[in-house]
Structures are given as C-alpha cells and as structure tokens.
Design a protein around this motif. Structure first.
Motif, PDB file in Angstrom:
ATOM      1  N   ALA A  42      13.998 -21.559  20.563  1.00 53.89           N
ATOM      2  CA  ALA A  42      12.188 -21.109  20.447  1.00 53.89           C
ATOM      3  C   ALA A  42      11.933 -20.705  18.749  1.00 53.89           C
ATOM      4  CB  ALA A  42      12.030 -20.016  21.263  1.00 53.89           C
ATOM      5  N   MET A  43      12.678 -19.943  18.283  1.00 44.66           N
ATOM      6  CA  MET A  43      12.411 -19.801  16.875  1.00 44.66           C
ATOM      7  C   MET A  43      12.358 -21.132  15.868  1.00 44.66           C
ATOM      8  SD  MET A  43      13.918 -15.926  16.006  1.00 44.66           S
ATOM      9  CE  MET A  43      15.790 -16.324  16.536  1.00 44.66           C
ATOM     10  N   ARG A  44      13.441 -22.166  16.378  1.00 50.53           N
ATOM     11  CA  ARG A  44      13.561 -23.333  15.465  1.00 50.53           C
ATOM     12  C   ARG A  44      12.377 -23.925  15.836  1.00 50.53           C
ATOM     13  NH1 ARG A  44      17.804 -23.537  12.649  1.00 50.53           N
ATOM     14  NH2 ARG A  44      19.431 -22.034  13.219  1.00 50.53           N
ATOM     15  N   ALA A  45      11.656 -23.900  17.238  1.00 48.36           N
ATOM     16  CA  ALA A  45      10.667 -24.791  17.273  1.00 48.36           C
ATOM     17  C   ALA A  45       9.365 -24.130  16.393  1.00 48.36           C
ATOM     18  CB  ALA A  45      10.531 -24.895  18.769  1.00 48.36           C
ATOM     19  N   ILE A  46       9.377 -22.905  16.609  1.00 49.92           N
ATOM     20  CA  ILE A  46       7.949 -21.979  16.175  1.00 49.92           C
ATOM     21  C   ILE A  46       8.120 -22.270  14.455  1.00 49.92           C
ATOM     22  CG2 ILE A  46       7.113 -20.057  15.600  1.00 49.92           C
ATOM     23  CD1 ILE A  46       8.050 -19.114  18.175  1.00 49.92           C
ATOM     24  N   ALA A  47       9.226 -22.226  13.745  1.00 49.47           N
ATOM     25  CA  ALA A  47       9.441 -22.638  12.530  1.00 49.47           C
ATOM     26  C   ALA A  47       9.080 -24.039  12.157  1.00 49.47           C
ATOM     27  CB  ALA A  47      10.832 -22.380  11.905  1.00 49.47           C
ATOM     28  N   VAL A  73       9.286 -11.567  24.230  1.00 52.76           N
ATOM     29  CA  VAL A  73      10.592 -10.952  23.722  1.00 52.76           C
ATOM     30  C   VAL A  73      10.779 -11.017  22.561  1.00 52.76           C
ATOM     31  CG1 VAL A  73      13.167 -11.196  24.371  1.00 52.76           C
ATOM     32  CG2 VAL A  73      11.542 -11.324  26.380  1.00 52.76           C
ATOM     33  N   LEU A  74      10.542 -12.204  21.791  1.00 48.95           N
ATOM     34  CA  LEU A  74      10.801 -12.249  20.515  1.00 48.95           C
ATOM     35  C   LEU A  74       9.929 -11.645  19.433  1.00 48.95           C
ATOM     36  CD1 LEU A  74      10.993 -16.094  20.300  1.00 48.95           C
ATOM     37  CD2 LEU A  74      12.918 -14.417  20.048  1.00 48.95           C
ATOM     38  N   ARG A  75       8.663 -11.152  20.031  1.00 47.40           N
ATOM     39  CA  ARG A  75       7.699 -10.422  19.060  1.00 47.40           C
ATOM     40  C   ARG A  75       8.223  -8.993  19.347  1.00 47.40           C
ATOM     41  NH1 ARG A  75       1.842 -10.390  20.925  1.00 47.40           N
ATOM     42  NH2 ARG A  75       1.681  -9.022  19.105  1.00 47.40           N
ATOM     43  N   GLU A  76       8.749  -8.560  20.482  1.00 54.98           N
ATOM     44  CA  GLU A  76       9.173  -7.066  20.703  1.00 54.98           C
ATOM     45  C   GLU A  76      10.335  -6.953  19.698  1.00 54.98           C
ATOM     46  OE1 GLU A  76      11.671  -5.724  24.165  1.00 54.98           O
ATOM     47  OE2 GLU A  76       9.497  -5.909  24.874  1.00 54.98           O
ATOM     48  N   ARG A  77      11.263  -7.735  19.665  1.00 54.87           N
ATOM     49  CA  ARG A  77      12.517  -7.763  18.775  1.00 54.87           C
ATOM     50  C   ARG A  77      12.117  -7.910  17.335  1.00 54.87           C
ATOM     51  NH1 ARG A  77      16.508 -10.433  23.450  1.00 54.87           N
ATOM     52  NH2 ARG A  77      15.991  -8.769  25.119  1.00 54.87           N
ATOM     53  N   GLY A  78      10.983  -8.343  16.803  1.00 52.98           N
ATOM     54  CA  GLY A  78      10.804  -8.479  15.607  1.00 52.98           C
ATOM     55  C   GLY A  78      11.225  -9.713  15.061  1.00 52.98           C
ATOM     56  N   TYR A  79      11.333 -10.822  15.949  1.00 59.00           N
ATOM     57  CA  TYR A  79      11.664 -11.961  15.258  1.00 59.00           C
ATOM     58  C   TYR A  79      10.461 -13.077  15.377  1.00 59.00           C
ATOM     59  CZ  TYR A  79      16.419 -10.352  16.974  1.00 59.00           C
ATOM     60  OH  TYR A  79      17.584  -9.959  16.998  1.00 59.00           O
ATOM     61  N   VAL A  80       9.431 -12.764  15.706  1.00 60.14           N
ATOM     62  CA  VAL A  80       8.444 -13.565  15.653  1.00 60.14           C
ATOM     63  C   VAL A  80       6.940 -12.775  15.655  1.00 60.14           C
ATOM     64  CG1 VAL A  80       9.018 -15.635  16.564  1.00 60.14           C
ATOM     65  CG2 VAL A  80       7.829 -14.152  17.908  1.00 60.14           C
ATOM     66  N   THR A  81       6.065 -13.225  14.720  1.00 58.65           N
ATOM     67  CA  THR A  81       4.651 -12.282  14.860  1.00 58.65           C
ATOM     68  C   THR A  81       3.653 -13.537  15.309  1.00 58.65           C
ATOM     69  OG1 THR A  81       4.126 -12.959  12.789  1.00 58.65           O
ATOM     70  CG2 THR A  81       5.213 -10.758  13.082  1.00 58.65           C
ATOM     71  N   ILE A  82       2.430 -12.793  15.924  1.00 59.52           N
ATOM     72  CA  ILE A  82       1.379 -13.625  15.906  1.00 59.52           C
ATOM     73  C   ILE A  82       0.486 -13.345  15.051  1.00 59.52           C
ATOM     74  CG2 ILE A  82      -0.658 -14.212  17.494  1.00 59.52           C
ATOM     75  CD1 ILE A  82       1.326 -13.621  19.756  1.00 59.52           C
ATOM     76  N   GLU A 102      16.309 -14.464   9.184  1.00 58.82           N
ATOM     77  CA  GLU A 102      17.902 -13.946   8.991  1.00 58.82           C
ATOM     78  C   GLU A 102      18.921 -14.061  10.325  1.00 58.82           C
ATOM     79  OE1 GLU A 102      19.195  -9.297   9.224  1.00 58.82           O
ATOM     80  OE2 GLU A 102      17.679  -9.471   7.723  1.00 58.82           O
ATOM     81  N   VAL A 103      18.264 -13.932  11.354  1.00 60.92           N
ATOM     82  CA  VAL A 103      19.119 -14.306  12.574  1.00 60.92           C
ATOM     83  C   VAL A 103      19.525 -15.698  12.467  1.00 60.92           C
ATOM     84  CG1 VAL A 103      19.081 -14.338  14.960  1.00 60.92           C
ATOM     85  CG2 VAL A 103      18.255 -12.311  14.109  1.00 60.92           C
ATOM     86  N   MET A 104      18.551 -16.471  12.339  1.00 58.95           N
ATOM     87  CA  MET A 104      18.944 -18.208  12.384  1.00 58.95           C
ATOM     88  C   MET A 104      19.957 -18.098  11.275  1.00 58.95           C
ATOM     89  SD  MET A 104      15.483 -20.210  13.401  1.00 58.95           S
ATOM     90  CE  MET A 104      14.620 -19.553  12.189  1.00 58.95           C
ATOM     91  N   ARG A 105      19.925 -17.442  10.210  1.00 58.09           N
ATOM     92  CA  ARG A 105      20.854 -18.011   9.086  1.00 58.09           C
ATOM     93  C   ARG A 105      22.265 -17.422   9.343  1.00 58.09           C
ATOM     94  NH1 ARG A 105      16.429 -16.954   5.761  1.00 58.09           N
ATOM     95  NH2 ARG A 105      17.155 -14.705   5.595  1.00 58.09           N
ATOM     96  N   ALA A 106      22.259 -16.425  10.017  1.00 56.05           N
ATOM     97  CA  ALA A 106      23.460 -15.774  10.505  1.00 56.05           C
ATOM     98  C   ALA A 106      24.015 -16.613  11.524  1.00 56.05           C
ATOM     99  CB  ALA A 106      23.143 -14.263  11.129  1.00 56.05           C
ATOM    100  N   GLY A 107      23.306 -17.335  12.450  1.00 54.86           N
ATOM    101  CA  GLY A 107      23.670 -17.961  13.734  1.00 54.86           C
ATOM    102  C   GLY A 107      24.384 -19.419  12.737  1.00 54.86           C
TER     103      GLY A 107
END
Length: 156
Positions: A42-47, A73-82, A102-107
């Motif tokens: 999801a984060m990669r698709a959003i990016a 879920v991603l907003r709640e965890r601070g990974y995406v914003t609107i 940061e999470v994506m780079r760590a992965g």
C-alpha cells in the motif's frame, strides 16, 4: 528426480514467503512489529501516486472498503497522512510520511541482507544465475503491486 510444474509454483511461492516472513521478523526486531506485507504494498502504491482509497483499491485489486481500512491502519501508525490536494481543495490526498519511507527503506535493507544470506547459502554465482533465469521467465514487465488482491481473488 523430475518435479512437476505445480512443484515449481510451490517452490517459487515458498521462496517468496520465506523472504517475506524473515523480513517481517527482522522489521519487528528493529521496532517495526506492526508492519505487514500489505502495508508495504500500500505505501509503495501511495508513493507511486495512489492518492485515494478508490485508487489504492484499484492498484492493489482490493475493494475500496479494504483499501480504506488499510489506509486507516497506516494513518493510525503514522505511516501515511491525508492532506488537502494542492490542485483541488475539495479533495484529500494520501501521502507517505517520513516514518513510512523509513520503514520502506528498512525493509529494502533487510531484503538486501536476506539476498546476501541466500548468496552465502548457495553461492553468489548460483543466485545471480537464478535471478537471471527468473527475470527471463517473468519478462520485462514491471512487478505489479496487486499481489495481495491477486492472491485473494475468488475465481468461483
């Protein structure tokens, strides 16, 4: 001993699953215990430009409702914003946060380490040959981010 085509498919899925499970465990050890594969997709698709639940759903081949839950879920965890869309104040736009990147780079670093582990197990030359052969078999088309939806597709 000759293996069947089904065995090959299971080995490929098993290889994928082995890498992903190890990456999830390593991310958890680094303090990202709440990250799952769908979050990365999801984060990669959003990016890459999926800036709404509808678009994210289309990109991942999941329902708009599932996409909205994932976004929540991603907003709640601070990974995406609107945020407001700069082109149209009536629209909202999804964005990956610094923490999400940061999470994506760590992965990505973890997958590089896992690749190195595989190279030490079977040899760098063998792994390079495997990658070359898989690339030839898969083709030049970019890898699609809809794997979660494809894996869950009901064909009945």
């Amino acid at each position: 001993m000759s293996r069947s085509g089904a065995d090959l498919a299971l080995l490929l899925i098993g290889g994928f699953r082995t890498l992903v499970d190890a990456a999830i465990a390593d991310l958890a050890a680094q303090g990202y215990e709440d990250v799952r594969p769908i979050h990365d997709f999801a984060m990669r698709a959003i990016a890459d430009g999926a800036d709404s639940a509808s678009e994210l759903g289309r990109r991942l081949s999941i329902t708009k409702q599932s996409a909205a839950r994932t976004i929540g879920v991603l907003r709640e965890r601070g990974y995406v914003t609107i945020a407001p869309d700069p082109r149209d104040a009536r629209r909202k736009q999804l964005q990956v946060t610094a923490l999400g990147f940061e999470v994506m780079r760590a992965g990505e670093a973890i997958f590089d380490d896992l690749r190195a582990r595989w190279a030490s197990q079977i040899g760098a030359t063998e792994l390079a040959a495997l990658e070359k052969h898989l690339a030839a078999l898969v083709g030049a088309a970019p890898i699609r981010f809809d794997t979660p939806g494809w894996m869950a597709t009901d064909l009945s």
